[in-house]
Design a protein around this motif. Structure first.
Motif, PDB file in Angstrom:
ATOM      1  N   GLY A 270      -2.981  22.103  11.247  1.00 42.71           N
ATOM      2  CA  GLY A 270      -2.730  21.263  12.420  1.00 42.71           C
ATOM      3  C   GLY A 270      -2.167  22.063  13.566  1.00 42.71           C
ATOM      4  O   GLY A 270      -1.491  23.079  13.376  1.00 42.71           O
ATOM      5  N   ASP A 271      -2.450  21.590  14.759  1.00 40.36           N
ATOM      6  CA  ASP A 271      -1.906  22.186  15.980  1.00 40.36           C
ATOM      7  C   ASP A 271      -0.534  21.579  16.233  1.00 40.36           C
ATOM      8  O   ASP A 271      -0.372  20.350  16.248  1.00 40.36           O
ATOM      9  CB  ASP A 271      -2.848  21.904  17.152  1.00 40.36           C
ATOM     10  CG  ASP A 271      -2.434  22.623  18.421  1.00 40.36           C
ATOM     11  OD1 ASP A 271      -1.368  23.282  18.406  1.00 40.36           O
ATOM     12  OD2 ASP A 271      -3.156  22.523  19.427  1.00 40.36           O
ATOM     13  N   ARG A 272       0.460  22.427  16.423  1.00 41.52           N
ATOM     14  CA  ARG A 272       1.821  21.911  16.604  1.00 41.52           C
ATOM     15  C   ARG A 272       1.974  21.101  17.883  1.00 41.52           C
ATOM     16  O   ARG A 272       2.944  20.364  18.041  1.00 41.52           O
ATOM     17  CB  ARG A 272       2.828  23.059  16.605  1.00 41.52           C
ATOM     18  CG  ARG A 272       2.675  24.045  17.726  1.00 41.52           C
ATOM     19  CD  ARG A 272       3.801  25.068  17.689  1.00 41.52           C
ATOM     20  NE  ARG A 272       3.873  25.729  16.389  1.00 41.52           N
ATOM     21  CZ  ARG A 272       4.899  26.484  16.008  1.00 41.52           C
ATOM     22  NH1 ARG A 272       5.931  26.646  16.815  1.00 41.52           N
ATOM     23  NH2 ARG A 272       4.872  27.075  14.832  1.00 41.52           N
ATOM     24  N   HIS A 273       1.018  21.210  18.804  1.00 44.36           N
ATOM     25  CA  HIS A 273       1.066  20.421  20.034  1.00 44.36           C
ATOM     26  C   HIS A 273       0.342  19.085  19.884  1.00 44.36           C
ATOM     27  O   HIS A 273       0.328  18.294  20.825  1.00 44.36           O
ATOM     28  CB  HIS A 273       0.458  21.203  21.194  1.00 44.36           C
ATOM     29  CG  HIS A 273       1.126  22.524  21.450  1.00 44.36           C
ATOM     30  ND1 HIS A 273       2.427  22.622  21.893  1.00 44.36           N
ATOM     31  CD2 HIS A 273       0.682  23.794  21.285  1.00 44.36           C
ATOM     32  CE1 HIS A 273       2.749  23.901  22.028  1.00 44.36           C
ATOM     33  NE2 HIS A 273       1.712  24.629  21.667  1.00 44.36           N
ATOM     34  N   ALA A 274      -0.262  18.837  18.736  1.00 46.11           N
ATOM     35  CA  ALA A 274      -0.973  17.582  18.491  1.00 46.11           C
ATOM     36  C   ALA A 274      -0.305  16.841  17.344  1.00 46.11           C
ATOM     37  O   ALA A 274       0.454  17.412  16.555  1.00 46.11           O
ATOM     38  CB  ALA A 274      -2.447  17.848  18.177  1.00 46.11           C
ATOM     39  N   ARG A 275      -0.600  15.552  17.229  1.00 43.59           N
ATOM     40  CA  ARG A 275       0.011  14.729  16.187  1.00 43.59           C
ATOM     41  C   ARG A 275      -0.712  14.822  14.863  1.00 43.59           C
ATOM     42  O   ARG A 275      -0.119  14.563  13.814  1.00 43.59           O
ATOM     43  CB  ARG A 275       0.036  13.263  16.632  1.00 43.59           C
ATOM     44  CG  ARG A 275       0.855  12.992  17.891  1.00 43.59           C
ATOM     45  CD  ARG A 275       0.800  11.522  18.241  1.00 43.59           C
ATOM     46  NE  ARG A 275      -0.570  11.079  18.497  1.00 43.59           N
ATOM     47  CZ  ARG A 275      -0.928   9.804  18.615  1.00 43.59           C
ATOM     48  NH1 ARG A 275      -0.016   8.850  18.469  1.00 43.59           N
ATOM     49  NH2 ARG A 275      -2.181   9.474  18.863  1.00 43.59           N
TER      50      ARG A 275
END
Length: 471
Positions: free
Chosen positions: A244-249
């Motif tokens: 997962g991208d840490r800037h996305a949920r």
């Protein structure tokens, strides 16, 4: 005498071993030929040759039909999305390795699992080697992971961890992380090859003897691979990657190895301030709800494991102010976007793309890497170039070749069923899609020229002419 001296020298000659994968050789190499790692081949002494004599067996061998399989029945973790990836839950005695980048949410998820799976009959022991017990308690209060049958300990010594197992007698052990625990009987710093092998081996033996499920947290390198010796992945029963991208949920738990189930399942989670929750229907995260269609957007259906997800591709083209136009992508492979641009210019006869800045992205942080998204990317780029929106409630599925042909992809029926469930009424697919959901209009396209006919003709013809007028 000379012959004997030469034989002795050969026998005492040191050997070399890769610290990452354990590959052995008679001479030093700068790069391991097995795992392709640099600087990991080190010298070690030649082990003494030993022979093992037959010993007394612990249990007699039985015909496989007489073995009781009920002892290996899976028990739910309390998190349905994780159960989906595990194949129904945790099997007694199973050892699961959970790996992911720092800050992606591994500890939050496992603490939630520890609280939900704890009960009077099944105690849970959470051992942390990276934080203090009070820090874990603060996180547990935040995500409401408090249970009387959840035990917490902060230890970095292997002997102390084994002592906690004797005292608590848990049904589930969670160790965060395996690289922080060390044995005083083994030389080397925590996280080294020898230490990780000893710690993992001791916990695996304890899990098998006690019938205790174990979840081990593993670090990853900057390349995304699991840190430590490759032997660790072979020793455990299940390997899960937390992505997962840490800037996305959105967070995805993907099964890489599973001795008790399939490896093509993906669990979807949403990370928020109050913890992490499973998403049984995550397609809404990848869509933008709007009343009227917008140029440069196209929907597709991707397969994450066996789960179909509807995702949106967006594209934007603007006049370039520099000699070399920009090509920026987010969530899409840059090479495939460049291929679609070349196909559109050569096979689709859209000449307005060559000297324009082009930006393409996905919605919600999802990454589209499978070829089935090619047709959606091509239509989004063509729609942006002509400033013409695609018809509403349309999804595009298919791989586009360099000759402009639209190729078949796997799981078309599942993709169409998911799109129909979410209310989409039209679809562009390759030939012979199979069974079509009732009430859904499906247009079979053979090449990119057939697919571009969904754009209004007048606007589609104006795009190249406008580009020529600017020249």
């Amino acid at each position: 005498m000379r012959m004997a001296a030469r034989t002795k020298t050969t026998k005492d000659r040191p050997s070399y071993r890769c610290t990452e994968c354990g590959w052995q050789t008679a001479k030093w190499l700068g790069r391991c030929p097995e795992c392709q790692a640099w600087g990991t081949v080190e010298e070690y002494g030649t082990p003494a040759v030993r022979t093992t004599t037959p010993g007394r067996v612990t249990t007699s061998a039985l015909p496989i039909g007489q073995v009781d399989g009920r002892q290996a029945a899976a028990r739910s973790t309390g998190v349905p999305e994780l159960d989906r990836v595990l194949g129904g839950g945790l099997v007694p005695g199973a050892v699961v390795l959970v790996a992911g980048e720092p800050g992606v949410g591994k500890s939050t998820l496992l603490l939630d699992v520890a609280a939900k799976s704890a009960s009077e009959e099944h105690r849970t022991l959470y051992v942390t080697g990276e934080e203090s017990a009070s820090q874990v308690r603060l996180r547990a209060d935040r995500i409401h992971a408090i249970d009387d049958h959840l035990y917490l300990a902060a230890e970095t010594d292997l002997a102390a961890v084994l002592g906690h197992l004797d005292a608590v007698k848990p049904s589930l052990l969670i160790l965060d992380s395996v690289q922080t625990v060390a044995s005083p009987e083994i030389d080397g710093a925590p996280g080294g090859m020898a230490q990780v092998r000893e710690v993992a081996g001791a916990l695996i033996r304890a899990s098998k003897e006690r019938g205790m499920s174990t979840l081990l947290v593993g670090h990853v390198t900057k390349d995304g691979a699991i840190a430590g010796p490759r032997l660790l992945e072979h020793l455990v029963d299940v390997v899960l990657h937390f992505e997962g991208d840490r800037h996305a949920r959105l967070r995805l738990v993907r099964g890489v190895k599973n001795r008790y189930g399939t490896t093509d399942e993906v669990g979807c989670f949403e990370l928020h301030d109050e913890g992490i929750t499973g998403l049984a229907d995550p397609s809404g995260l990848f869509l933008t709800r709007r009343d009227e269609p917008v140029p440069g957007t196209c929907l597709t259906v991707t397969l994450e494991g066996r789960r179909p997800l509807v995702a949106e591709v967006q594209a934007l083209t603007v006049d370039s102010q520099i000699p070399s136009p920009r090509r920026t992508t987010s969530g899409l492979e840059t090479s495939r976007v460049s291929m679609m641009l070349a196909v559109l210019e050569q096979r689709g006869r859209i000449s307005a793309l060559g000297k324009r800045d082009i930006y393409s992205a996905t919605v919600g942080g999802v990454k589209l890497s499978e070829p089935a998204a090619d047709l959606a990317v091509a239509l989004a780029l063509a729609s942006a170039a002509s400033d013409t929106p695609l018809p509403k409630n349309l999804v595009a599925i298919g791989e586009v070749g360099l000759a402009g042909e639209v190729r078949r992809v796997t799981g078309v029926q599942r993709r169409l069923a998911e799109a129909h469930r979410l209310g989409f009424t039209h679809a562009l697919v390759p030939g012979d899609p199979g069974r079509i959901p009732a009430g859904m209009k499906v247009l079979e396209v053979a090449d990119i020229g057939d697919a571009l006919r969904v754009l209004p003709r007048s606007r589609r013809r104006e795009a190249p002419r406008e580009a020529e007028d600017r020249r």
